[in-house]
Design an enzyme around this catalytic site. Structure first.
Site, PDB file in Angstrom:
ATOM      1  N   ASP A   1       0.826  -1.207   0.000  1.00 29.68           N
ATOM      2  CA  ASP A   1       0.000   0.000   0.000  1.00 29.68           C
ATOM      3  C   ASP A   1       0.862   1.258   0.000  1.00 29.68           C
ATOM      4  OD1 ASP A   1      -2.617   1.399   0.502  1.00 29.68           O
ATOM      5  OD2 ASP A   1      -1.579   1.943   2.355  1.00 29.68           O
TER       6      ASP A   1
ATOM      7  N   GLU B   1       1.268  -0.429  -5.159  1.00 32.88           N
ATOM      8  CA  GLU B   1       0.337   0.664  -5.427  1.00 32.88           C
ATOM      9  C   GLU B   1       1.192   1.926  -5.455  1.00 32.88           C
ATOM     10  OE1 GLU B   1      -3.401   3.169  -3.578  1.00 32.88           O
ATOM     11  OE2 GLU B   1      -1.805   2.370  -2.332  1.00 32.88           O
TER      12      GLU B   1
END
Length: 732
Positions: free
Chosen positions: A410, A463
């Site tokens: 993330d 990401e």
């Protein structure tokens, strides 16, 4: 034989730096002296563990409540014993935690000190084990700047003076073995900082279990040998997760995928997900399930992105054993499981990692480096070897202990840049004066090199929302080493285009084509994730212009565009049946919408897109190479028509994809093709089966020697409004 006065005072106050040097059995001047500390006890005797006969009666030490001492004058050598304790008329026999030697070995100490202990969870945390012939639990925690660490729980009435840990050399690790305690016991660590100040009780940074929030204790979980039954999947996983294979990911928030309304609207358990979610994702043709973070987290509203227990599968859905059963069920259904992993930041909750031993241990001390302004969280200090080791070992833990198939990291962009979301003067340049976070870059490279090197067949995904070069390039070529990268630019551009009224799309035509200028610079995943259906952005259906049927037609055409475009696929739960409202983490998806034809049709479309995608190598084999893509019509903005060919490797039949993003039907439309033959219509998003009006091409058409789109050969087709068509060349 008595203790020194300062030792007595320190033991009673729970502030002795080395309680094992005082308590337990010690040879003093040729005699065996036994000391025990049980606050509130009236009487203590040492008894034989087998016969329960008294060995020696311990006498209270004057002025020291709970401290007892006795000499076994007749014993010539070290002996086993238990403590027979009487308090307020109650009597029990207990083993003495201070009679046990260390568990950690010197090699563990060396690796921890060096920051290279890749199986850190084998040493730190709480481990159910048998030590020196006695069952119990071994506790170990890293707190190098603490003056004292103890473990507390119901077993010692949360009295931090009772079970102090032993400091292990210069590693900063403290450990102890407590007999009898086993699986299911709640505990925390009580820490005194270097100045002797008592800190808030801390959850175990390497704890394998937690209490149900809002309670914050760690829970002993035995994660010993698991009899895995997924060998078939594990042996073929490496082949299934290559960049030249079909990967279609169903992103799921376990807390809201489906709930049981009849039982207080509770979320499903891991075991229920193993049956219902796994069955559904498999039936829908997805190849992978991606779980939003399941590492234990205190606040539901963070969706798991502010974890406290990085080594604990959240108890919201069950135990570690039940989580493993979910993974196993997915594998046996042919599905990989990817976890969202959050090494970028952690919350300030007092029971968590922040100021763990009274100092900035896991985080940077300077808020210009250690505080994240977007999320009010702490940033890990990647330049500290022990912190980097802690995180890399955590990645290996999920991959090795729980057979997880991949990690999606993330917020990588927030890790790569020191000035991320910071104004001038609010960040510290790197050693070269630049904005790149060199320590975070090195950490990510080491993490990827280590996980790929030590666990066969896994995948890592970034990401990453910037143009940072080489995210999915190998580390030995200077890249970050991820297997895949989310294509955030593609997502933003194409959703912006789709939100336009069709009459205006011709002015934004390049937003749908621009992604092909960089489509092969990384191994991309095309993400329509949870981030696109929260914070007022509405659902996927909401983003489409028009009313009623036109909104559905737009979305169907867009999904067709996505599945035909180079790049692996990711779709957030609910989007596959056109969830009508924005996602709410506290509520179940609106499964009742499947009783309504357009929603059911959308679900059928996604199932068929997945089936078509996985069955046709042209749609996935050359995702990351320009040889796999050929524009047929790129610049037809006036009609808002796009056409391209997808090529597989040698022998794969090419696939023609044609999109019409206006509500105007194009009849007798000529589209150039690279080869002659029959072009079979494999999928039409305007099919009545999906909720369209059924206009199409009656199964396909033959090419003709009529020039179009710069090709000598062409096919003549009906291109329905707001539709994507797939045609496969039928050779021979």
């Amino acid at each position: 034989m008595g203790c020194e006065a300062e030792d007595v005072q320190a033991i009673v106050a729970g502030r002795h730096p080395d309680p094992f040097s005082v308590l337990g059995l010690h040879e003093v001047a040729g005699k065996w002296v036994l000391r025990a500390f049980v606050p509130g006890a009236d009487r203590i005797e040492a008894v034989d563990p087998k016969t329960k006969r008294r060995i020696v009666a311990l006498k209270p030490v004057a002025g020291a409540d709970g401290l007892f001492e006795g000499t076994a004058s007749r014993r010539k050598s070290r002996f086993a014993y238990h403590l027979s304790i009487t308090r307020d008329g109650h009597h029990w026999v207990a083993d003495d935690p201070y009679r046990f030697g260390p568990v950690m070995g010197e090699w563990d100490e060396y690796l921890i000190g060096e920051g290279t202990h890749r199986q850190l969870w084998h040493v730190l945390g709480a481990h159910v084990m048998t030590h020196e012939g006695t069952p119990g639990t071994h506790y170990a925690v890293w707190a190098p700047n603490a003056a004292r660490v103890s473990v507390v729980g119901d077993f010692n009435t949360w009295d931090g003076r009772r079970h102090l840990l032993r400091r292990r050399g210069q590693t900063g690790v403290w450990e102890t073995f407590i007999p009898v305690i086993g699986d299911g016991e709640v505990y925390k660590f009580e820490v005194l900082d270097a100045g002797g100040h008592l800190l808030p009780q801390k959850a175990d940074p390497v704890g394998f279990g937690s209490e149900h929030p809002p309670r914050t204790g760690s829970v002993v979980r035995d994660i010993g040998d698991h009899d895995w039954g997924d060998a078939k999947w594990m042996t073929k996983r490496a082949a299934r997760q290559r960049f030249d294979q079909p990967i279609s990911i169903y992103e799921v928030h376990l807390g809201s995928w489906r709930r049981v309304l009849e039982e207080g609207n509770r979320p499903l358990s891991y075991l229920e997900h193993a049956e219902q979610l796994v069955g559904y994702a498999s039936d829908m043709g997805f190849t992978h399930i991606e779980l939003m973070p399941i590492s234990e987290f205190p606040f539901d509203g963070s969706w798991g992105y502010q974890p406290v227990g990085l080594y604990a599968p959240t108890i919201r859905h069950g135990t570690p054993a039940e989580f493993r059963a979910f993974i196993e069920a997915a594998h046996n259904a042919g599905l990989g499981v990817i976890l969202d992993w959050v090494p970028g930041h952690f919350p300030e909750d007092p029971h968590g990692l922040a100021k763990f031993d009274g100092t900035a241990l896991y985080e940077h001390a300077d808020p210009k480096e250690g505080f994240h302004p977007d999320w009010n969280t702490m940033v890990f200090n990647y330049g500290r070897a022990e912190v980097s080791n802690y995180l890399i070992a955590n990645a290996l833990y999920w991959l090795q202990e729980h057979h997880v198939d991949g990690l999606r990291v993330d917020a990588v962009a927030s890790m790569l840049y020191r000035d991320y979301s910071r104004k001038e003067g609010e960040w510290i340049p790197n050693k070269d004066g630049g904005r790149e976070n060199l320590e975070a870059i090195a950490f990510l490279q080491t993490m990827n090199a280590t996980t790929y090197g030590e666990v066969e067949g896994i995948m890592t995904v970034a990401e990453e929302s910037t143009a940072f070069p080489g995210v999915s390039a190998p580390t030995d070529a200077g890249g970050l080493g991820f297997g895949f990268k989310w294509n955030m630019g593609w997502m933003n551009d194409t959703l912006s285009y789709m939100s336009e009224d069709p009459i205006h799309r011709k002015y934004h035509h390049s937003k749908m084509t621009f992604g092909l200028h960089y489509a092969f610079s990384e191994n991309f995943i095309l993400p329509l994730s949870h981030d696109e259906v929260v914070h007022g952005k509405g659902s996927m259906l909401d983003k489409m212009p028009g009313q009623g049927a036109e909104k559905f037609a737009n979305l169907r055409a867009y999904y067709g565009f996505m599945w035909g475009h180079p790049g692996k696929k990711l779709l957030f739960m609910g989007s596959e049946f056109a969830q009508g409202v924005e996602w709410n983490h506290d509520s179940s998806l609106d499964w009742h919408l499947l009783d309504i034809a357009p929603h059911k049709g959308m679900q059928r479309l996604i199932r068929d897109l997945n089936t078509l995608y996985c069955a046709n190598p042209a749609l996935y084999q050359q995702d990351a190479t320009p040889e796999g893509f050929e524009w047929i019509e790129e610049n037809n903005g006036e009609e808002s028509v796009f056409a391209w060919i997808r090529h597989g490797t040698e022998g794969a039949a090419p696939m023609l994809v044609v999109c019409n993003f206006t509500p105007v039907a194009r009849t007798d439309r000529r589209i150039g093709v690279p080869e002659q033959g029959r072009w079979v219509e494999r999928l039409n998003t305007n099919s009545e089966f999906y909720g369209g009006d059924g206009r199409g091409n009656f199964g396909g058409t033959h090419s003709e020697d009529v020039a179009a789109s710069g090709r000598a050969q062409s096919i003549q087709i009906t291109l329905p409004p707001l539709t994507t068509l797939f045609f496969e060349l039928e050779r021979g």
